[in-house]
Design a protein around this motif. Sequence first.
Motif: not given
Length: 418
Positions: A216-237
């Motif tokens: 239920g720690n939504t603030e931390l989860f959203r922070k992690i999710a946004l960071s990981n999504i940006e990392k995927v974008k950088k790989t071009g996958a």
Amino acid sequence: MAYNDRQTLAQEKWTLDQFKEWQDICLNCGACAAHGPIIPHNNEELPPSEWNSPERKCPSLEYYKFKTFAGQGRLALAVNVFQDKIPVTANLTNIMYTCASCGVCNEICPAYQPLQVILAAKEDICARGEKLPEPLPELFANMESVGNLFGLDQRAKAVPKLPATGEYLYFTGCYTSYLLPKIGYVNAEILRQAGVDVCHMGEDETCCGEVARQAGNTELFRKIALSNIEKVKKTGAKKIIVSCAHCYKTWKEAYPWAIQEELPFEVLHITEMFSQLIQNGQLIPTIPVERTVTYHDPCFLRSQANEQPRAILESIPGLQLAEMERNGRWSYCCGAGAKIALNCYPDYAAEIGKERAEEAARASSEVVTACPVCYNQLRFTATAENISLKVNDISLLLAESLGLSQDIYVQGGMNHEE
């Protein structure tokens, strides 16, 4: 709120405030705790036979023996908490957090999706600043400070030697990277041998954030999710492949919820990828594996990907599959309980794991699964409870039939089995 709107809210982009508006969230049919299901039901005939759930289905209900711990009880408590009719006590918090998040109640009650309401209740508890079960605060700190669940300050040697960019991204996950690196190397090697244009984040990969989401720690989860999504974008996958059922559920369902929009890439479990490669003739298992195994459906794959693992097993010459009594959509938790039960309530987790391991042993002397968390938990349980049961991972079994040598682990920097 109309039924269709309610169903959409439960399954897709719900928010805590929307759930607080629900006054009649449960029909009190009792199907999640007793016989059932009652839903779907047209009031003229009983549900079809395939909807008949097993007698023992909710791990927390079976362990604690009170209906409060089933979906029905937790729904009632959640509504009262949302409406500020009852205080959040330590007992109430424990009732919510002992939910194994296995999703059986959602299988029984697709209209109301009890698991989503329980997640909303945990989000509310966190938002109120209530004391959480130990060691959740420590796990949150680990994810935020060093990017993994275990608090290790450097990545294990399980980083597959893959390019930094490609059409497919292989996301290893915490359990594979730090506890079961052999699985990571095997998956990478199988994908490479199949000719897949696959890449990896390398040292930049961090936890998917599942425990924060489940707690239920939504603030931390959203922070992690946004960071990981940006990392995927950088790989071009364009597609991300995960070998952990927990990562799969998190990336596929929780990330779109976190950002309130569709992901710019597709999420696949490794069994979905392997079964497709086998079907296309890019992977051809040829070495016979002359033995009988049973298959444990991870809770977070039970509905989305239960045919693909069985297709992989069927493609292996000589292999026989003996199903457990509870399988597919009615599979039973391995004891990890979204890693909340495992970390916060070890006695409860051990009892769930024991029941599942004994059920597997009745079907075969070897159980195969498609999730490193389940693999680790079942293996630990079998040893601790002295249950004669070999535990295997589906990727390792496939590699055996493909003739992949264990030399790949040594070449990748590994000098031990796990």
